[in-house]
Design a protein around this motif. Structure first.
Motif, PDB file in Angstrom:
ATOM      1  N   ARG A  99       0.286  -1.854   0.167  1.00 32.21           N
ATOM      2  CA  ARG A  99      -0.238  -0.294  -0.150  1.00 32.21           C
ATOM      3  C   ARG A  99       1.681   1.267   0.228  1.00 32.21           C
ATOM      4  O   ARG A  99       0.706   2.680  -0.251  1.00 32.21           O
ATOM      5  CB  ARG A  99      -1.109  -0.030   1.423  1.00 32.21           C
ATOM      6  CG  ARG A  99      -1.753  -1.342   1.232  1.00 32.21           C
ATOM      7  CD  ARG A  99      -2.539  -0.795   2.011  1.00 32.21           C
ATOM      8  NE  ARG A  99      -3.456  -2.405   3.009  1.00 32.21           N
ATOM      9  CZ  ARG A  99      -4.817  -2.097   2.485  1.00 32.21           C
ATOM     10  NH1 ARG A  99      -5.507  -0.957   3.205  1.00 32.21           N
ATOM     11  NH2 ARG A  99      -6.292  -3.289   2.269  1.00 32.21           N
ATOM     12  N   ASP A 100       2.148   1.129   0.560  1.00 32.45           N
ATOM     13  CA  ASP A 100       3.151   2.454   0.509  1.00 32.45           C
ATOM     14  C   ASP A 100       3.766   2.704  -1.388  1.00 32.45           C
ATOM     15  O   ASP A 100       4.470   3.928  -0.748  1.00 32.45           O
ATOM     16  CB  ASP A 100       3.786   2.053   1.188  1.00 32.45           C
ATOM     17  CG  ASP A 100       4.224   1.517   2.890  1.00 32.45           C
ATOM     18  OD1 ASP A 100       2.753   2.128   3.046  1.00 32.45           O
ATOM     19  OD2 ASP A 100       4.720   1.088   3.060  1.00 32.45           O
ATOM     20  N   ILE A 101       3.472   2.350  -2.097  1.00 29.25           N
ATOM     21  CA  ILE A 101       4.168   2.579  -3.471  1.00 29.25           C
ATOM     22  C   ILE A 101       2.716   2.825  -4.413  1.00 29.25           C
ATOM     23  O   ILE A 101       1.679   2.441  -3.644  1.00 29.25           O
ATOM     24  CB  ILE A 101       4.796   1.828  -3.531  1.00 29.25           C
ATOM     25  CG1 ILE A 101       4.071   0.401  -4.165  1.00 29.25           C
ATOM     26  CG2 ILE A 101       6.400   0.910  -2.913  1.00 29.25           C
ATOM     27  CD1 ILE A 101       4.621  -0.360  -4.636  1.00 29.25           C
ATOM     28  N   THR A 103      -0.321   2.242  -7.267  1.00 23.93           N
ATOM     29  CA  THR A 103      -0.848   1.728  -7.249  1.00 23.93           C
ATOM     30  C   THR A 103      -0.590   0.373  -9.124  1.00 23.93           C
ATOM     31  O   THR A 103       0.181  -0.200  -9.020  1.00 23.93           O
ATOM     32  CB  THR A 103      -1.956   2.270  -7.638  1.00 23.93           C
ATOM     33  OG1 THR A 103      -2.612   3.060  -6.465  1.00 23.93           O
ATOM     34  CG2 THR A 103      -2.949   1.032  -7.857  1.00 23.93           C
ATOM     35  N   ARG A 104       0.160   1.873  -9.834  1.00 28.38           N
ATOM     36  CA  ARG A 104       0.567   1.517 -10.959  1.00 28.38           C
ATOM     37  C   ARG A 104       2.016  -0.102 -10.308  1.00 28.38           C
ATOM     38  O   ARG A 104       1.758  -1.151 -11.149  1.00 28.38           O
ATOM     39  CB  ARG A 104       0.630   1.933 -12.374  1.00 28.38           C
ATOM     40  CG  ARG A 104       2.176   0.980 -13.541  1.00 28.38           C
ATOM     41  CD  ARG A 104       1.848   2.193 -14.266  1.00 28.38           C
ATOM     42  NE  ARG A 104       0.694   3.067 -14.705  1.00 28.38           N
ATOM     43  CZ  ARG A 104       0.705   4.417 -15.092  1.00 28.38           C
ATOM     44  NH1 ARG A 104       1.570   5.188 -16.039  1.00 28.38           N
ATOM     45  NH2 ARG A 104      -0.529   4.585 -15.109  1.00 28.38           N
ATOM     46  N   GLU A 105       2.927   0.557  -9.820  1.00 32.36           N
ATOM     47  CA  GLU A 105       3.848  -0.110  -9.573  1.00 32.36           C
ATOM     48  C   GLU A 105       3.212  -1.104  -8.289  1.00 32.36           C
ATOM     49  O   GLU A 105       4.604  -1.988  -8.792  1.00 32.36           O
ATOM     50  CB  GLU A 105       4.984   0.610  -8.345  1.00 32.36           C
ATOM     51  CG  GLU A 105       6.780   0.091  -8.304  1.00 32.36           C
ATOM     52  CD  GLU A 105       7.087   0.337  -7.617  1.00 32.36           C
ATOM     53  OE1 GLU A 105       8.582   0.629  -6.803  1.00 32.36           O
ATOM     54  OE2 GLU A 105       7.248   2.460  -7.489  1.00 32.36           O
ATOM     55  N   ALA A 106       2.637  -1.144  -7.805  1.00 35.35           N
ATOM     56  CA  ALA A 106       2.393  -1.973  -6.427  1.00 35.35           C
ATOM     57  C   ALA A 106       1.721  -3.322  -7.989  1.00 35.35           C
ATOM     58  O   ALA A 106       2.066  -4.486  -7.745  1.00 35.35           O
ATOM     59  CB  ALA A 106       1.083  -1.914  -5.737  1.00 35.35           C
ATOM     60  N   LEU A 107       1.282  -3.375  -9.259  1.00 36.44           N
ATOM     61  CA  LEU A 107      -0.161  -4.238  -9.971  1.00 36.44           C
ATOM     62  C   LEU A 107       1.208  -4.776 -10.256  1.00 36.44           C
ATOM     63  O   LEU A 107       1.271  -6.228 -10.766  1.00 36.44           O
ATOM     64  CB  LEU A 107      -0.275  -3.659 -10.639  1.00 36.44           C
ATOM     65  CG  LEU A 107      -2.148  -2.819 -10.569  1.00 36.44           C
ATOM     66  CD1 LEU A 107      -2.859  -2.233 -10.610  1.00 36.44           C
ATOM     67  CD2 LEU A 107      -2.817  -4.004  -9.547  1.00 36.44           C
ATOM     68  N   GLN A 108       2.373  -4.009 -10.876  1.00 35.07           N
ATOM     69  CA  GLN A 108       3.574  -4.573 -12.066  1.00 35.07           C
ATOM     70  C   GLN A 108       4.205  -4.853 -10.386  1.00 35.07           C
ATOM     71  O   GLN A 108       4.360  -7.049 -10.923  1.00 35.07           O
ATOM     72  CB  GLN A 108       4.486  -3.762 -12.154  1.00 35.07           C
ATOM     73  CG  GLN A 108       3.916  -2.403 -13.192  1.00 35.07           C
ATOM     74  CD  GLN A 108       5.038  -1.621 -13.519  1.00 35.07           C
ATOM     75  OE1 GLN A 108       5.972  -0.864 -12.883  1.00 35.07           O
ATOM     76  NE2 GLN A 108       4.447  -1.499 -14.762  1.00 35.07           N
TER      77      GLN A 108
END
Length: 143
Positions: A99-101, A103-108
């Motif tokens: 949750r700290d990054i 959303t696009r990077e978290a999805l990747q």
């Protein structure tokens, strides 16, 4: 009507009845027929008799174009609904989401985690299923 029987691959019978040798009967009742125009349009089409699983009739599988095996590394990521049924999936999802990054990077990152999990854990289920179906097919073809 000038229909053409498309032939088949697999078990020679599509229907069976009887459990003992004296009562057992098997026939090729089910077929896929087409007209000459359709046969010319789909010249590479093939019919496969699938294994008997839940019925006394074998399902027929019509494949209009040859199966193309591509490079799995180039395939786009796809979410598999069957993952939701796996007992480890919810915990993996909860543990993998950051949750700290952005959303696009978290999805990747999640995509990479799911690809690895699919390959190492879930794909074994799919491979076992395919192996069992192949074993069922071999047993049915011997009978």
């Amino acid at each position: 009507m000038s229909l053409i029987d498309m032939g088949f691959h697999g078990n020679q019978f599509t229907w069976k009845r009887g459990k003992t040798e004296s009562t057992f009967v098997a026939k090729r009742l089910d077929r896929i027929l087409c007209c000459a125009q359709s046969r010319l349009r789909w010249q590479e089409a093939s019919v496969r008799h699938l294994p008997f699983l839940a019925s006394d009739h074998a399902p027929l599988y019509l494949q209009l174009t040859p199966e193309v095996k591509g490079d799995a590394r180039r395939r786009p990521f796809r979410f598999e609904a069957a993952w939701l049924q796996h007992n480890e999936f919810q915990d993996l999802l909860t543990a993998s989401w950051d949750r700290d990054i952005d959303t696009r990077e978290a999805l990747q990152r999640l995509e990479m985690t799911l690809r690895k999990w699919n390959r190492e854990v879930f794909e074994n289920v799919q491979r076992r299923k395919e192996d069992l179906l192949m074993e069922i097919t071999e047993i049915q073809e011997k009978n």
